[in-house]
Design a protein around this motif. Structure first.
Motif, mmCIF file in Angstrom:
data_model
loop_
_atom_site.group_PDB
_atom_site.id
_atom_site.type_symbol
_atom_site.label_atom_id
_atom_site.label_comp_id
_atom_site.label_asym_id
_atom_site.label_seq_id
_atom_site.Cartn_x
_atom_site.Cartn_y
_atom_site.Cartn_z
ATOM 1 N N SER A 34 -5.843 6.160 -6.971
ATOM 2 C CA SER A 34 -6.002 5.266 -5.845
ATOM 3 C C SER A 34 -7.035 4.200 -6.120
ATOM 4 O O SER A 34 -7.037 3.151 -5.497
ATOM 5 C CB SER A 34 -6.391 6.040 -4.589
ATOM 6 O OG SER A 34 -7.703 6.542 -4.722
ATOM 7 N N TRP A 58 0.857 -1.183 0.000
ATOM 8 C CA TRP A 58 0.000 0.000 0.000
ATOM 9 C C TRP A 58 0.896 1.238 0.000
ATOM 10 O O TRP A 58 1.577 1.525 0.985
ATOM 11 C CB TRP A 58 -0.904 0.020 1.233
ATOM 12 C CG TRP A 58 -2.002 -1.001 1.213
ATOM 13 C CD1 TRP A 58 -2.040 -2.185 1.876
ATOM 14 C CD2 TRP A 58 -3.221 -0.916 0.476
ATOM 15 N NE1 TRP A 58 -3.208 -2.852 1.593
ATOM 16 C CE2 TRP A 58 -3.962 -2.091 0.738
ATOM 17 C CE3 TRP A 58 -3.767 0.038 -0.393
ATOM 18 C CZ2 TRP A 58 -5.197 -2.344 0.175
ATOM 19 C CZ3 TRP A 58 -5.012 -0.214 -0.952
ATOM 20 C CH2 TRP A 58 -5.718 -1.377 -0.668
ATOM 21 N N THR A 72 -2.636 3.299 -2.504
ATOM 22 C CA THR A 72 -3.033 2.330 -3.521
ATOM 23 C C THR A 72 -2.096 1.132 -3.469
ATOM 24 O O THR A 72 -0.927 1.268 -3.103
ATOM 25 C CB THR A 72 -3.002 2.950 -4.932
ATOM 26 O OG1 THR A 72 -3.533 2.033 -5.868
ATOM 27 C CG2 THR A 72 -1.580 3.302 -5.351
ATOM 28 N N ARG A 73 -2.598 -0.024 -3.823
ATOM 29 C CA ARG A 73 -1.794 -1.245 -3.772
ATOM 30 C C ARG A 73 -1.115 -1.453 -5.126
ATOM 31 O O ARG A 73 -1.794 -1.509 -6.162
ATOM 32 C CB ARG A 73 -2.676 -2.450 -3.425
ATOM 33 C CG ARG A 73 -1.869 -3.710 -3.148
ATOM 34 C CD ARG A 73 -2.788 -4.896 -2.859
ATOM 35 N NE ARG A 73 -3.396 -4.850 -1.553
ATOM 36 C CZ ARG A 73 -2.815 -5.305 -0.434
ATOM 37 N NH1 ARG A 73 -1.581 -5.805 -0.484
ATOM 38 N NH2 ARG A 73 -3.441 -5.261 0.716
#
Length: 843
Positions: free
Chosen positions: A336, A316, A345-346
């Motif tokens: 995001s 993240w 955001t991953r």
């Protein structure tokens, strides 16, 4: 830490810090302990002597190398090409502690590799020493090939050559029936395909049914040369034997005597003799044994790969912007993907850059190394350090990739990107370690090179001589010769060693013990003496001021403490920091600068305050710069008898005060030392402290006073280890950084607390990732268990062959029994070696 850590990133021994580095990081090195560089270890100016012994690299792993490490260097400099780099003779001062360039692990010399190019290949079909021998024989026939290195577990081969390109190399590899996939220097091997494909499983199942049915029909009275039996036998050989026969043909073309050639000859011989069911059973049983062997090796390979897979594949990452609208961070501006405008955001961890801000939710693993910015939590670091107890983390604390977050939400800043984390370096080190040949493996290989030709000649003599001398018909003796031919295969013997060693290395890594190769795993059980540094290894390494004695009526104890703190201000030495901390807690006075401050290596520090000359250091400094009067001598002896370490404060040639500091032994030190003695080790404590203080600490640890060597300068420690080595193999336990000369002289260098030191991880032969002494007996036990398994495997592999040979000479042996014995031995030795993997990491 001094800046030289990175330059040693993959050396096998530490480069002692230069005087300049030492002066910058620690201006005060006295008190009879020397510099600690913030580790709390008791080392007196290792840098003063270290560079004179040549234990460091004379280069910084640039693109051109004059040495070979026997494993893949993790080059930080990048390459302009995909998978080759040039070795030159210009860097002739390779560290004697390199993983393979050292006397402990001999490799190719600089002269042999000067001007060569190195290519790395992934060889998908390379599973066992049989393929290695075939490749080695074929490639060494190519002019320009200088050196070969094999990593069987990861199926990687390194070729050092003087060819204009690698086309001849790939053609030679293809000539062996295998394919080569080029790899970049830093690239890990590709994810392996399933060890046994679904189609192979079905083919082997059908082949097994056909072979067993043919054998049953023959036993039931059907003629072995009858059409149904021949048809079933041919079907079994086509479905399960074509790979073996093809490899046998390749071995014959290259004049390589290996198991595939022996099995092919046995099958052809059985067919010529009309033993069709026997030929089918030989092919099927051998194919089955190879399939099981591949599955077992895959398990060992997965145990190694599991280390690098402990960290998550995504993270993240914060992607919001600053108030002025400018992008914040390397990933700013990324969508995001959340309706609520979540600034995180991953993304894949490979895309995360140093300095990025990450969020680590409760229960998730830390994706990369970094530092806590916000939040508090307890993290489980057992996967890295072997320590099962959670470790509390607060802002400013270090986070390690692969550790599991507890119940707190953390924000962290990335300090190490993917491929450079502690977890990645551990995985790389284990992979490099398992590719090195242990002494037992080298012995088995030498034995096999003699054993196989001798048994083949015996089989030939058994098949030909008796009928020539009139002791029976040709058919019976040729059949016995074929059985002995199968027995000649040393596959079980050869495969047992690498599987056992890799299992031992993986088992150690699961407990937070990083061993740099089978050589050191085997050497641990051979150690006769273990030398341990006192401060920071046997003690906590966090000294505290316990008393101040003034010998000047005009000087109060507080004033003496303040003067000493002024001299010590800015030093990274743990004793100096203890004095400064005590002044800050008790007096809270400002520390004015000192004029003409000068470090006295191995002694202490001198300077001028208010126009008067002062000095602070150990007893040697006091006796060199002042007259030690009776009151000071009596007080010093009394304090040292209590185990205190002394700092002598001098002014104008007089001792004006003594500052007594005390360290506490580690809680586990005494029982651990007792267990080590029970394992048969002689223990020696090395200390730069005064002998009375060192003996007092030894008494608390349960060590006899004759086991104490003190006071020692760095050169004295080196000489002490050398003297111990003359009596037998010796190991040295220290911090892996400041013990450079002494640890380099030891047969096995063991670094404590390597998870907190990048240098220690890379430089020691064995690195204890956690700061835990109790891992030492575990390491010795593992070495003994590995040796026992190796012995069991050798007895098992040779014993089964002797039994089958005896049955054959008695007329009770058969081809399928010989193959079954060989396949069974291979399976048993591999499974026996994998037993070491039962050593799970602490829960």
């Amino acid at each position: 830490m001094a800046s030289h850590d990175h330059d040693q990133a993959l050396s096998g021994r530490p480069s002692p810090p230069t005087p300049q580095q030492s002066d910058q990081s620690d201006r005060h090195h006295g008190h009879g302990h020397g510099h600690g560089h913030g580790h709390g270890h008791e080392h007196e100016h290792e840098h003063e002597h270290g560079h004179e012994h040549g234990h460091g690299h004379g280069h910084s792993h640039s693109h051109r190398h004059g040495h070979i490490d026997g494993h893949d260097h993790k080059h930080e400099h990048g390459h302009a090409h995909a998978h080759a780099h040039t070795h030159a003779s210009e860097s002739a001062c390779c560290s004697p502690g390199d993983l393979t360039a050292s006397p402990k692990a001999p490799a190719f010399t600089d002269a042999e590799l000067a001007g060569t190019t190195r290519n790395r290949y992934y060889i998908g079909g390379m599973d066992c020493p049989t393929e290695e021998a075939l490749l080695r024989r074929r490639l060494t026939q190519e002019s320009g090939v200088v050196a070969l290195q094999f990593d069987l577990i990861n199926r990687v081969m390194d070729v050092h050559h003087r060819l204009p390109d690698d086309a001849p190399l790939r053609a030679a590899i293809a000539d062996t029936g295998m394919t080569a996939e080029p790899l970049a220097d830093t690239s890990p091997p590709p994810a392996p395909m399933p060890a046994v494909s679904r189609s192979l499983r079905w083919r082997m199942a059908v082949a097994g049914v056909a072979a067993i049915t043919a054998e049953v029909l023959a036993f039931a009275g059907w003629h072995e040369a009858g059409l149904p039996v021949i048809a079933l036998s041919v079907a079994a050989m086509l479905l399960g034997g074509l790979p073996t026969l093809r490899k046998g043909w390749i071995a014959l073309r290259s004049f390589t005597l290996n198991i595939h050639l022996l099995m092919s000859l046995a099958v052809i011989g059985a067919v010529v003799l009309g033993q069709w069911p026997e030929a089918a059973m030989v092919v099927w049983l051998f194919g089955l044994s190879e399939m099981i062997e591949s599955l077992s090796l895959a398990r060992a390979r997965d145990a190694i790969r599991a280390l690098s897979q402990l960290a998550p594949e995504t993270a993240w990452v914060k992607t919001d912007t600053t108030t002025d609208g400018k992008s914040e961070g390397p990933h700013a501006g990324m969508n995001s993907g959340t309706a609520g405008g979540d600034p995180f955001t991953r993304i894949p961890v490979e895309q995360v850059r140093a300095g990025s801000i990450l969020r680590v939710p409760p229960g998730e693993r830390v994706p990369l190394d970094g530092q806590v910015l916000q939040g508090r939590s307890s993290l489980n670091e057992a996967a890295l350090t072997g320590e099962a107890m959670p470790v509390d983390k607060a802002p400013g604390d270090r986070l390690l990739a692969g550790s599991v977050n507890g119940d707190g939400l953390l924000l962290m800043q990335v300090t190490s990107i993917k491929g450079q984390t502690l977890l990645d370096r551990m995985a790389q080190a284990v992979q490099q370690a398992q590719s090195q040949r242990a002494p037992s493996q080298a012995f088995i290989d030498r034995f096999a090179r003699v054993y196989t030709p001798v048994v083949v000649l015996a089989a030939l003599a058994l098949a030909v001589l008796p009928p020539l001398l009139g002791f029976g018909d040709w058919h019976a003796w040729l059949y016995k010769g074929l059985v002995l031919l199968v027995i000649a295969c040393p596959c079980a013997l050869v495969i047992s060693t690498p599987v056992t060693i890799v299992s031992g290395l993986a088992a150690a890594a699961r407990r937070g013990i990083l061993i740099k190769g089978g050589l050191y795993l085997e050497k641990m059980r051979q150690l006769r003496t273990l030398a341990l540094d006192k401060t920071g290894t046997l003690t906590e390494g966090r000294p505290a001021l316990v008393a101040v004695h003034s010998f000047d009526a005009a000087l109060s104890e507080d004033d003496a403490l303040h003067l000493a703190a002024r001299l010590d201000a800015g030093s990274a030495h743990p004793l100096a920091q203890a004095i400064v901390a005590a002044q800050a807690e008790r007096l809270r006075r400002p520390l004015a600068p000192v004029d003409h401050l000068q470090n006295q290596p191995g002694l202490g520090i001198t300077g001028e305050m208010e126009g008067q000359a002062y000095a602070l250091g150990n007893e040697r400094l006091a006796r060199q710069h002042a007259t030690v009067e009776e009151p000071a001598q009596r007080a010093a002896e009394a304090l040292q008898a209590q185990g205190h370490t002394l700092a002598w404060l001098l002014r104008g040639g007089r001792v004006i005060a003594l500052l007594a500091l005390a360290d506490t032994p580690r809680p586990a030190a005494a029982p651990t030392l007792a267990r080590l003695r029970a394992q048969g080790l002689d223990l020696v404590m090395l200390s730069g402290d005064h002998r009375a203080s060192a003996e007092a600490m030894a008494t608390r640890l349960g060590l006899p006073t004759q086991a104490v060597q003190a006071p020692l300068l760095p050169q004295d420690k080196l000489d002490a280890v050398a003297a111990l080595a003359a009596r037998g193999p010796v190991g040295m336990v220290g911090d892996g950084v400041n013990d450079a000369p002494a640890m380099a002289r030891a047969d096995v260098a063991i670094a404590m607390g390597a998870a907190g030191s990048a240098t220690a991880l890379e430089t020691a032969d064995v690195a204890l990732m956690g700061d835990d002494l109790t891992q030492l007996p575990v390491l010795i036990d593992l070495s003994h268990r590995t040796a026992r398994v190796l012995t069991q495997n050798i007895v098992l592999a040779l014993g089964l062959k002797v039994v089958v040979a005896g049955l054959t000479l008695a007329g009770l042996g058969s081809l399928w029994l010989a193959v079954l014995a060989d396949a069974g031995a291979s399976l048993l030795v591999v499974l026996n070696g994998l037993r070491l993997l039962r050593d799970q990491r602490p829960s």
